[in-house]
Write a protein that holds these residues in place. Sequence first.
Motif, short mmCIF file in Angstrom:
data_model
loop_
_atom_site.label_atom_id
_atom_site.label_comp_id
_atom_site.label_asym_id
_atom_site.label_seq_id
_atom_site.Cartn_x
_atom_site.Cartn_y
_atom_site.Cartn_z
N LEU A 1 -5.65 -26.48 -5.29
CA LEU A 1 -6.57 -27.21 -4.43
C LEU A 1 -6.46 -28.70 -4.73
CD1 LEU A 1 -8.95 -27.30 -2.41
CD2 LEU A 1 -10.48 -27.04 -4.37
N LEU A 2 -6.07 -29.48 -3.73
CA LEU A 2 -6.03 -30.94 -3.83
C LEU A 2 -7.28 -31.47 -3.15
CD1 LEU A 2 -3.02 -30.06 -4.22
CD2 LEU A 2 -2.39 -32.26 -3.22
N ALA B 1 -12.09 -28.38 4.36
CA ALA B 1 -10.91 -27.88 3.63
C ALA B 1 -9.95 -27.22 4.60
CB ALA B 1 -11.32 -26.89 2.55
N ILE B 2 -8.67 -27.36 4.32
CA ILE B 2 -7.64 -26.70 5.12
C ILE B 2 -6.82 -25.82 4.19
CG2 ILE B 2 -6.03 -28.66 4.93
CD1 ILE B 2 -5.21 -27.95 7.88
N CYS C 1 -5.56 -26.92 0.42
CA CYS C 1 -5.36 -25.80 -0.51
C CYS C 1 -4.09 -25.04 -0.15
CB CYS C 1 -6.56 -24.87 -0.46
SG CYS C 1 -6.52 -23.55 -1.68
N VAL C 2 -3.26 -24.78 -1.16
CA VAL C 2 -2.02 -24.03 -0.96
C VAL C 2 -2.13 -22.69 -1.68
CG1 VAL C 2 0.46 -23.95 -1.37
CG2 VAL C 2 -0.63 -26.10 -0.77
N VAL C 3 -1.87 -21.62 -0.96
CA VAL C 3 -1.86 -20.28 -1.55
C VAL C 3 -0.41 -19.95 -1.90
CG1 VAL C 3 -2.49 -17.87 -1.21
CG2 VAL C 3 -3.79 -19.67 -0.07
N SER C 4 -0.13 -19.77 -3.17
CA SER C 4 1.24 -19.57 -3.63
C SER C 4 1.78 -18.22 -3.19
CB SER C 4 1.32 -19.67 -5.15
OG SER C 4 0.96 -20.96 -5.59
N ASP C 5 3.11 -18.15 -3.03
CA ASP C 5 3.76 -16.90 -2.71
C ASP C 5 3.51 -15.89 -3.81
OD1 ASP C 5 4.84 -17.75 -0.32
OD2 ASP C 5 6.71 -18.44 -1.22
N CYS D 1 -18.74 -24.46 6.14
CA CYS D 1 -18.81 -24.38 7.60
C CYS D 1 -17.67 -25.15 8.25
CB CYS D 1 -20.15 -24.95 8.08
SG CYS D 1 -21.58 -23.96 7.61
N ARG D 2 -16.80 -25.74 7.40
CA ARG D 2 -15.68 -26.52 7.93
C ARG D 2 -14.41 -26.18 7.13
NH1 ARG D 2 -16.37 -32.56 8.23
NH2 ARG D 2 -14.82 -32.35 9.89
N VAL D 3 -14.04 -24.92 7.17
CA VAL D 3 -12.81 -24.46 6.51
C VAL D 3 -11.82 -24.03 7.59
CG1 VAL D 3 -11.80 -22.80 4.92
CG2 VAL D 3 -14.04 -23.77 4.43
N PHE D 4 -10.63 -24.63 7.55
CA PHE D 4 -9.61 -24.41 8.56
C PHE D 4 -8.43 -23.65 7.95
CE2 PHE D 4 -12.10 -28.04 9.66
CZ PHE D 4 -12.16 -28.09 11.04
N LEU D 5 -7.77 -22.84 8.75
CA LEU D 5 -6.55 -22.16 8.32
C LEU D 5 -5.36 -22.86 8.94
CD1 LEU D 5 -7.53 -18.39 8.66
CD2 LEU D 5 -7.84 -19.92 6.72
N ALA D 6 -4.24 -22.83 8.22
CA ALA D 6 -3.04 -23.53 8.72
C ALA D 6 -1.79 -22.86 8.22
CB ALA D 6 -3.07 -24.99 8.28
N GLY D 7 -0.70 -23.09 8.96
CA GLY D 7 0.61 -22.60 8.56
C GLY D 7 1.69 -23.50 9.11
#
Length: 236
Positions: free
Chosen positions: A42-43, A53-54, A79-83, A117-123
Amino acid sequence: MGIFRHGEKRAEREAEEVLGGVGWHELPVRCERDGREVRVRLLAPNDPGPLPAIMWAGGDDVAVKLPLEELTARGVASCVVSDSGPAAGTVPEVSRALEDLEAASDAVGRLDLIDNCRVFLAGAEHGCVVATLAAARHPHDVSGLVLLSPDFSAGHTTGDGQDAGSIWGDMRRFRGPVLVCRSEDGSHRSFDDARRAAEEFPHARLVTLGEGAHVVGEAMWLSHAVDEVVRFIRET
């Protein structure tokens, strides 16, 4: 409530700072899914929050390619979810990557630093498959979805016999805002997948960043993509 309805908001999973830069710092977040540790980076801006957060699906490759520090310096926790594939060098099944993203999103959403209430998903590229599936599974818990140069050609199964190709139908289940960014000089598949995704999602905006005086090379394209992502988050 956690954003994925896994429990009440709390900050007990927040670890000490391990790395930092101008205007931001990095925190490791520890969480588990079915007894398995999920590695999360998490940065966060140097701001007490609560912050938007994204959550980036797609593993460590995302952290290498994307200018996450630039996003963070502009007030968005990234935030990066590791492989977490079964072996080094292999592509994890979509089902496991999906579970990891859900667990990480729930843990991050519980932190006092984060506005859940402001969490975004991304790829980005193949990571768009996982981010899209997660949004479709939790349509009321996701503030918005960001897809950069989406490539939905991943032939992995989600673990329940569902082929990744059926993802087009899943898109209609997410009625929140969606930002789709594509490169004018990208592959035909990425260009076409971005256009189709923008058509399938009920509330999507398609942005094409082409070559020219203002967008030259991948690094500059990504920097302009960051501009679009920040604008999207601020307007949502």
